[in-house]
Scaffold this active site. Structure first.
Site, PDB file in Angstrom:
ATOM      1  N   ASP A  30       0.845  -1.196   0.000  1.00  0.00           N
ATOM      2  CA  ASP A  30       0.000   0.000   0.000  1.00  0.00           C
ATOM      3  C   ASP A  30       0.879   1.244   0.000  1.00  0.00           C
ATOM      4  O   ASP A  30       1.901   1.310   0.699  1.00  0.00           O
ATOM      5  CB  ASP A  30      -0.911  -0.003   1.234  1.00  0.00           C
ATOM      6  CG  ASP A  30      -2.066   0.965   1.093  1.00  0.00           C
ATOM      7  OD1 ASP A  30      -3.221   0.504   0.970  1.00  0.00           O
ATOM      8  OD2 ASP A  30      -1.822   2.193   1.108  1.00  0.00           O
ATOM      9  N   ASN A  87     -12.947  -3.417   2.036  1.00  0.00           N
ATOM     10  CA  ASN A  87     -13.868  -2.287   2.142  1.00  0.00           C
ATOM     11  C   ASN A  87     -14.780  -2.279   0.914  1.00  0.00           C
ATOM     12  O   ASN A  87     -14.358  -2.627  -0.187  1.00  0.00           O
ATOM     13  CB  ASN A  87     -13.086  -0.973   2.221  1.00  0.00           C
ATOM     14  CG  ASN A  87     -12.256  -0.873   3.493  1.00  0.00           C
ATOM     15  OD1 ASN A  87     -12.660  -1.372   4.542  1.00  0.00           O
ATOM     16  ND2 ASN A  87     -11.093  -0.243   3.406  1.00  0.00           N
ATOM     17  N   GLY A  93     -16.001   2.525   3.390  1.00  0.00           N
ATOM     18  CA  GLY A  93     -14.725   3.248   3.362  1.00  0.00           C
ATOM     19  C   GLY A  93     -13.863   2.936   2.152  1.00  0.00           C
ATOM     20  O   GLY A  93     -12.650   3.166   2.168  1.00  0.00           O
ATOM     21  N   GLN A  94     -14.496   2.432   1.085  1.00  0.00           N
ATOM     22  CA  GLN A  94     -13.725   2.114  -0.121  1.00  0.00           C
ATOM     23  C   GLN A  94     -13.411   3.406  -0.882  1.00  0.00           C
ATOM     24  O   GLN A  94     -14.299   4.218  -1.137  1.00  0.00           O
ATOM     25  CB  GLN A  94     -14.523   1.167  -1.029  1.00  0.00           C
ATOM     26  CG  GLN A  94     -13.735   0.691  -2.241  1.00  0.00           C
ATOM     27  CD  GLN A  94     -14.519  -0.321  -3.083  1.00  0.00           C
ATOM     28  OE1 GLN A  94     -15.713  -0.532  -2.875  1.00  0.00           O
ATOM     29  NE2 GLN A  94     -13.834  -0.937  -4.027  1.00  0.00           N
ATOM     30  N   HIS A 100     -10.245  -5.157  -3.726  1.00  0.00           N
ATOM     31  CA  HIS A 100      -8.919  -5.427  -3.154  1.00  0.00           C
ATOM     32  C   HIS A 100      -9.061  -5.902  -1.711  1.00  0.00           C
ATOM     33  O   HIS A 100      -9.964  -5.479  -0.993  1.00  0.00           O
ATOM     34  CB  HIS A 100      -8.013  -4.190  -3.217  1.00  0.00           C
ATOM     35  CG  HIS A 100      -8.621  -2.944  -2.661  1.00  0.00           C
ATOM     36  ND1 HIS A 100      -9.510  -2.162  -3.367  1.00  0.00           N
ATOM     37  CD2 HIS A 100      -8.460  -2.323  -1.465  1.00  0.00           C
ATOM     38  CE1 HIS A 100      -9.870  -1.114  -2.634  1.00  0.00           C
ATOM     39  NE2 HIS A 100      -9.258  -1.202  -1.471  1.00  0.00           N
ATOM     40  N   HIS A 102      -7.115  -5.794   1.793  1.00  0.00           N
ATOM     41  CA  HIS A 102      -6.017  -5.231   2.577  1.00  0.00           C
ATOM     42  C   HIS A 102      -5.490  -6.295   3.524  1.00  0.00           C
ATOM     43  O   HIS A 102      -6.279  -7.014   4.148  1.00  0.00           O
ATOM     44  CB  HIS A 102      -6.506  -4.095   3.493  1.00  0.00           C
ATOM     45  CG  HIS A 102      -6.912  -2.836   2.831  1.00  0.00           C
ATOM     46  ND1 HIS A 102      -6.096  -1.727   2.768  1.00  0.00           N
ATOM     47  CD2 HIS A 102      -8.064  -2.476   2.215  1.00  0.00           C
ATOM     48  CE1 HIS A 102      -6.732  -0.739   2.164  1.00  0.00           C
ATOM     49  NE2 HIS A 102      -7.939  -1.163   1.818  1.00  0.00           N
TER      50      HIS A 102
HETATM   51  P1  5GP Z   1      -9.695   1.480   0.131  1.00  0.00           P
HETATM   52  O1  5GP Z   1      -9.854   2.724   0.946  1.00  0.00           O
HETATM   53  O2  5GP Z   1     -10.329   1.623  -1.223  1.00  0.00           O
HETATM   54  O3  5GP Z   1     -10.129   0.232   0.831  1.00  0.00           O
HETATM   55  O4  5GP Z   1      -8.144   1.289  -0.061  1.00  0.00           O
HETATM   56  C1  5GP Z   1      -7.419   1.821  -1.098  1.00  0.00           C
HETATM   57  C2  5GP Z   1      -5.973   1.741  -0.714  1.00  0.00           C
HETATM   58  O5  5GP Z   1      -5.202   1.946  -1.871  1.00  0.00           O
HETATM   59  C3  5GP Z   1      -5.538   2.798   0.295  1.00  0.00           C
HETATM   60  O6  5GP Z   1      -5.012   2.160   1.461  1.00  0.00           O
HETATM   61  C4  5GP Z   1      -4.495   3.614  -0.444  1.00  0.00           C
HETATM   62  O7  5GP Z   1      -3.425   4.001   0.375  1.00  0.00           O
HETATM   63  C5  5GP Z   1      -4.063   2.668  -1.538  1.00  0.00           C
HETATM   64  N1  5GP Z   1      -3.646   3.335  -2.759  1.00  0.00           N
HETATM   65  C6  5GP Z   1      -4.301   4.323  -3.418  1.00  0.00           C
HETATM   66  N2  5GP Z   1      -3.634   4.670  -4.522  1.00  0.00           N
HETATM   67  C7  5GP Z   1      -2.535   3.868  -4.569  1.00  0.00           C
HETATM   68  C8  5GP Z   1      -1.445   3.749  -5.485  1.00  0.00           C
HETATM   69  O8  5GP Z   1      -1.347   4.445  -6.494  1.00  0.00           O
HETATM   70  N3  5GP Z   1      -0.486   2.818  -5.196  1.00  0.00           N
HETATM   71  C9  5GP Z   1      -0.582   2.008  -4.097  1.00  0.00           C
HETATM   72  N4  5GP Z   1       0.411   1.137  -3.920  1.00  0.00           N
HETATM   73  N5  5GP Z   1      -1.585   2.105  -3.219  1.00  0.00           N
HETATM   74  C10 5GP Z   1      -2.551   3.011  -3.448  1.00  0.00           C
END
Ligand code: 5GP
Ligand code: ZN
Length: 114
Positions: A30, A87, A93-94, A100, A102
């Site tokens: 991440d 998420n 909280g997505q 994906h 985490h």
């Molecule tokens: P969500 O909030 O959708 O469950 O998680 C998205 C995750 O993607 C976040 O933890 C954020 O830090 C990560 N993220 C967003 N953009 C990028 C990126 O360009 N590269 C990487 N490696 N992680 C990303």
């Protein structure tokens, strides 16, 4: 999907610190880690979220979790565990609309989430 950041990562159009990839899934660190271990496991196929998973893709979550478990163990989380999170949409909280998982570990996480 052309404007999806995770599709771009899957295609190598955006750099990432990849941990694993095969023809169906990949895992990468991440960009904003919330724990000493924080990586994401995604399908290459653009599926927006777990609510939009179709019956024909039902084997994918098992593959994602199996790889998440294996990589978590490889990163030292086997003994103390980790958190495996999906998420979904705004209430969940997505922020990136590409399914994906985490994996967060390496410290004790609080519960419940805020
Ligand atoms: P969500 O909030 O959708 O469950 O998680 C998205 C995750 O993607 C976040 O933890 C954020 O830090 C990560 N993220 C967003 N953009 C990028 C990126 O360009 N590269 C990487 N490696 N992680 C990303
Ligand atoms: Zn995508």
């Amino acid at each position: 999907m052309s404007d999806c950041i995770f599709c771009k990562i899957a295609k190598g159009e955006i750099p990432s610190k990849k941990i694993f990839e095969d023809d169906e899934i990949l895992a990468f660190h991440d960009a904003a880690p919330q724990a000493p271990v924080h990586f994401l496991v995604i399908p290459r196929k653009h599926i927006r979220n777990i609510m939009e998973l179709e019956a024909s893709d039902i084997s994918l979550p098992g593959k994602l979790l199996n790889k998440a478990q294996e990589l978590a163990a490889a990163q030292g989380c086997a003994e103390k565990g980790a958190r495996f999170v999906i998420n979904c949409k705004s209430d969940g909280g997505q922020t990136v609309d590409h399914l994906h998982v985490h994996v967060l570990g390496g410290r004790t996480l609080s519960w419940p989430p805020g």
